[in-house]
Design a protein around this motif. Structure first.
Motif, PDB file in Angstrom:
ATOM      1  N   ALA A   1       0.828  -1.204   0.000  1.00  0.00           N
ATOM      2  CA  ALA A   1       0.000   0.000   0.000  1.00  0.00           C
ATOM      3  C   ALA A   1       0.864   1.258   0.000  1.00  0.00           C
ATOM      4  CB  ALA A   1      -0.933  -0.003   1.208  1.00  0.00           C
ATOM      5  N   LEU A   2       1.888   1.270   0.843  1.00  0.00           N
ATOM      6  CA  LEU A   2       2.781   2.431   0.911  1.00  0.00           C
ATOM      7  C   LEU A   2       3.500   2.659  -0.420  1.00  0.00           C
ATOM      8  CD1 LEU A   2       4.274   1.790   4.453  1.00  0.00           C
ATOM      9  CD2 LEU A   2       2.938   3.792   3.801  1.00  0.00           C
TER      10      LEU A   2
ATOM     11  N   ALA B   1      -8.194   6.228  -7.788  1.00  0.00           N
ATOM     12  CA  ALA B   1      -8.441   5.280  -8.875  1.00  0.00           C
ATOM     13  C   ALA B   1      -7.155   4.594  -9.320  1.00  0.00           C
ATOM     14  CB  ALA B   1      -9.097   6.004 -10.048  1.00  0.00           C
ATOM     15  N   ALA B   2      -6.067   5.356  -9.411  1.00  0.00           N
ATOM     16  CA  ALA B   2      -4.792   4.790  -9.857  1.00  0.00           C
ATOM     17  C   ALA B   2      -4.260   3.772  -8.851  1.00  0.00           C
ATOM     18  CB  ALA B   2      -3.780   5.911 -10.072  1.00  0.00           C
ATOM     19  N   VAL B   3      -4.361   4.095  -7.568  1.00  0.00           N
ATOM     20  CA  VAL B   3      -3.867   3.181  -6.541  1.00  0.00           C
ATOM     21  C   VAL B   3      -4.759   1.945  -6.450  1.00  0.00           C
ATOM     22  CG1 VAL B   3      -3.403   2.922  -4.070  1.00  0.00           C
ATOM     23  CG2 VAL B   3      -2.774   5.040  -5.240  1.00  0.00           C
ATOM     24  N   ALA B   4      -6.067   2.129  -6.563  1.00  0.00           N
ATOM     25  CA  ALA B   4      -6.998   1.000  -6.490  1.00  0.00           C
ATOM     26  C   ALA B   4      -6.706  -0.026  -7.577  1.00  0.00           C
ATOM     27  CB  ALA B   4      -8.434   1.497  -6.593  1.00  0.00           C
TER      28      ALA B   4
ATOM     29  N   LEU C   1      -3.986  -2.274  -6.350  1.00  0.00           N
ATOM     30  CA  LEU C   1      -4.234  -3.014  -5.099  1.00  0.00           C
ATOM     31  C   LEU C   1      -5.642  -3.611  -5.104  1.00  0.00           C
ATOM     32  CD1 LEU C   1      -2.777  -0.360  -2.611  1.00  0.00           C
ATOM     33  CD2 LEU C   1      -1.608  -2.430  -3.441  1.00  0.00           C
ATOM     34  N   PRO C   2      -5.926  -4.548  -6.012  1.00  0.00           N
ATOM     35  CA  PRO C   2      -7.289  -5.080  -6.113  1.00  0.00           C
ATOM     36  C   PRO C   2      -7.761  -5.841  -4.879  1.00  0.00           C
ATOM     37  CG  PRO C   2      -5.764  -6.374  -7.439  1.00  0.00           C
ATOM     38  CD  PRO C   2      -5.008  -5.153  -6.999  1.00  0.00           C
ATOM     39  N   ASP C   3      -6.813  -6.273  -4.038  1.00  0.00           N
ATOM     40  CA  ASP C   3      -7.185  -7.023  -2.832  1.00  0.00           C
ATOM     41  C   ASP C   3      -7.422  -6.128  -1.633  1.00  0.00           C
ATOM     42  OD1 ASP C   3      -4.372  -6.461  -2.967  1.00  0.00           O
ATOM     43  OD2 ASP C   3      -4.074  -7.795  -1.248  1.00  0.00           O
TER      44      ASP C   3
ATOM     45  N   ILE D   1      -6.263   3.489   2.755  1.00  0.00           N
ATOM     46  CA  ILE D   1      -6.179   2.121   2.259  1.00  0.00           C
ATOM     47  C   ILE D   1      -6.366   1.167   3.436  1.00  0.00           C
ATOM     48  CG2 ILE D   1      -4.761   0.435   1.032  1.00  0.00           C
ATOM     49  CD1 ILE D   1      -3.158   2.840  -0.091  1.00  0.00           C
ATOM     50  N   THR D   2      -7.353   0.275   3.332  1.00  0.00           N
ATOM     51  CA  THR D   2      -7.651  -0.692   4.379  1.00  0.00           C
ATOM     52  C   THR D   2      -7.860  -2.073   3.760  1.00  0.00           C
ATOM     53  OG1 THR D   2     -10.034  -0.326   4.229  1.00  0.00           O
ATOM     54  CG2 THR D   2      -8.816   1.056   5.785  1.00  0.00           C
TER      55      THR D   2
END
Length: 259
Positions: free
Chosen positions: A107-108, A166-169, A172-174, A187-188
């Motif tokens: 996430a970081l 949106a870009a980070v999502a 990180l689909p999980d 982010i959780t």
């Protein structure tokens, strides 16, 4: 559809820009109204912030209150991944979930990398841009201690924050990636949002979601309060803490005091 005339048994609030300006202490009038409300119903605060923010912004600013009223306060930092109650001048942990080390590292890396790629990694900041809150990773574009005027001016339309989310999502689909406060992305674990926090309130208190009311400033589809509206909980939209004061001054006299 819930009958809007039915008095709620629990009232939940967003924190920043609902009970107080971002990262700021509540006004004394908000403190008075929260206690008056807690003398009548259960009161909860659900926010992406961490427990320290809840303590500094709200708990430390509350006026003197009975033990019964304080016991009706529910604190759910990091969107409900943590849950605390007040008892005998201390904060008691009900539960606290945490991300794994792998989830935190990914996430970081993702949020910093995408912020830099999109030109959203600022060089002049107030405090840390990235924060590990245990159960949540938070990106704050201008730092955790940025003044409210600077935060308001940075992304008035929300376009920057939403593009980063949106870009980070996508990377990180999980995990769950949400727009947070005025300049933040949270982010959780997957499926963790304020709707999760409301379900935890229902489980812990035994109060049906139909008997709850949520007050927040970001009930729009891109807002972090929207999941509560989408799950069917009765909601009241506000635009700042002054709106919340006006609403509570109308609501509280309609609710009977507990004896």
């Amino acid at each position: 559809m819930v009958d809007s005339t039915t008095p709620p048994l629990l009232v939940a609030f967003d924190l920043d820009d609902t009970l107080a300006p971002s990262k700021s202490q509540i006004d004394s009038r908000i403190g008075e109204l929260l206690i008056a409300l807690a003398e009548r119903v259960e009161v909860a605060i659900i926010s992406g912030g961490q427990l320290q923010q809840f303590t500094t912004q709200v708990v430390d600013r509350l006026p003197d209150a009975s033990a019964d009223a304080l016991a009706r306060l529910h604190l759910l930092p990091t969107c409900g991944t943590q849950y605390y109650r007040l008892a005998a001048d201390e904060v008691v942990t009900v539960y606290k979930r945490s991300l794994t080390d792998d989830q935190k590292a990914r996430a970081l890396a993702a949020v910093e990398g995408e912020a830099r790629r999109l030109g959203l990694w600022e060089s002049e900041t107030w405090g840390d841009i990235l924060e590990d809150r245990g159960s949540q990773i938070t990106f704050s574009a201008l730092g955790q201690k940025a003044p409210v005027p600077a935060k308001t001016a940075w992304d008035p339309t929300g376009e920057k924050k939403n593009s980063l989310r949106a870009a980070v999502a996508a990377l990180l689909p999980d995990l769950e990636v949400r727009s947070g406060g005025s300049t933040s992305v949270d982010i959780t674990e997957r499926g963790i949002d304020k709707a999760y926090g409301m379900r935890q309130l229902a489980e812990q208190t035994g109060i049906s979601l139909d008997d709850m009311l949520f007050v927040g400033d970001r009930l729009d589809p891109d807002g972090n309060d929207y999941p509560v509206l989408a799950m069917g909980v009765r909601c009241q939209a506000v635009d700042g803490w002054e709106d919340t004061v006006a609403y509570l001054e109308q609501l509280i006299p309609t609710l009977p005091v507990r004896v």
